[in-house]
Design a protein around this motif. Structure first.
Motif, short mmCIF file in Angstrom:
data_model
loop_
_atom_site.label_atom_id
_atom_site.label_comp_id
_atom_site.label_asym_id
_atom_site.label_seq_id
_atom_site.Cartn_x
_atom_site.Cartn_y
_atom_site.Cartn_z
N LEU A 82 0.92 -1.09 0.16
CA LEU A 82 0.07 -0.08 0.00
C LEU A 82 0.90 1.25 -0.06
O LEU A 82 1.85 1.29 0.90
N VAL A 83 0.72 1.89 -0.84
CA VAL A 83 1.58 3.44 -1.14
C VAL A 83 0.52 4.37 -0.77
O VAL A 83 -0.33 4.78 -1.14
N VAL A 84 1.22 5.18 0.21
CA VAL A 84 0.54 6.49 0.80
C VAL A 84 1.41 7.49 0.23
O VAL A 84 2.45 7.78 0.51
N TRP A 85 0.84 8.13 -0.78
CA TRP A 85 1.66 9.34 -1.51
C TRP A 85 1.18 10.99 -1.16
O TRP A 85 0.13 10.94 -1.09
N ALA A 117 5.28 4.71 2.87
CA ALA A 117 5.04 6.26 2.46
C ALA A 117 6.10 7.00 1.84
O ALA A 117 7.14 6.83 1.96
N ALA A 118 5.26 7.76 0.84
CA ALA A 118 6.20 8.22 -0.28
C ALA A 118 5.87 9.78 -0.51
O ALA A 118 4.79 10.14 -0.56
N ARG A 119 6.96 10.78 -0.43
CA ARG A 119 6.82 12.12 -0.48
C ARG A 119 7.74 12.53 -1.91
O ARG A 119 7.31 13.46 -2.26
N GLU A 120 8.50 11.51 -2.19
CA GLU A 120 9.34 11.92 -3.68
C GLU A 120 9.31 10.47 -4.24
O GLU A 120 9.08 9.63 -3.91
N LYS A 121 9.48 10.59 -5.56
CA LYS A 121 9.20 9.48 -6.62
C LYS A 121 10.15 8.72 -6.10
O LYS A 121 9.97 7.26 -6.25
N ASP A 122 11.56 8.89 -5.67
CA ASP A 122 12.62 8.11 -5.24
C ASP A 122 12.21 7.20 -4.23
O ASP A 122 12.80 6.15 -4.03
#
Length: 144
Positions: A82-85, A117-122
């Motif tokens: 699960l990605v939380v962008w 938890a993703a805040r940047e594409k990297d």
């Protein structure tokens, strides 16, 4: 609370989980800046690499992804994440609601091995995520 009642969300979730389907990710976005209703924005077959390309810095989104990886020459595993962008230009009030809305999303996108938890594409590079999946999976034959 986030509204996640759209039947298309459940259908896409089942499609990503289906071993016979090539669909390996789905993306949920808010209907509008002021709405707490989530809608299915897109699905795809290109995995994390394809998902990274369509995420927008101005949005907060949720994604569900099937990730395939090999432990050795004879075995392949598939796990779900699960990605939380939260994009770097996401509005403050939207950011503030994400943690509460995550619980509602998890009620629909129920089965996953890890949350990213993703805040940047990297933050969505495949190698570190596969490393986390190996650790979370229990049986690891390569010493991680």
């Amino acid at each position: 609370m986030a509204e996640v009642s759209d039947p298309q969300i459940s259908e896409a979730y089942l499609d990503v989980r289906n071993d016979k389907s090539e669909t390996n990710w789905l993306l949920l976005d808010y209907e509008s800046d002021r709405s707490d209703k989530l809608q299915l924005t897109q699905t795809g077959t290109g995995g994390l690499a394809e998902l990274r390309e369509i995420l927008e810095d101005s949005k907060a989104s949720f994604a569900y992804v099937r990730v395939a990886y090999s432990n050795d020459k004879e075995s392949t595993r598939e796990k779900f994440i699960l990605v939380v962008w939260i994009g770097s230009h996401c509005k403050v009030m939207r950011k503030a609601k994400i943690s509460v809305h995550s619980a509602d999303v998890k009620g629909v996108l129920r089965v996953f091995s890890i949350e990213v938890a993703a805040r940047e594409k990297d933050d969505l590079n495949e190698d570190p995520i596969i490393g986390r999946l190996r650790k979370a999976g229990g049986a690891s034959y390569d010493g991680v």
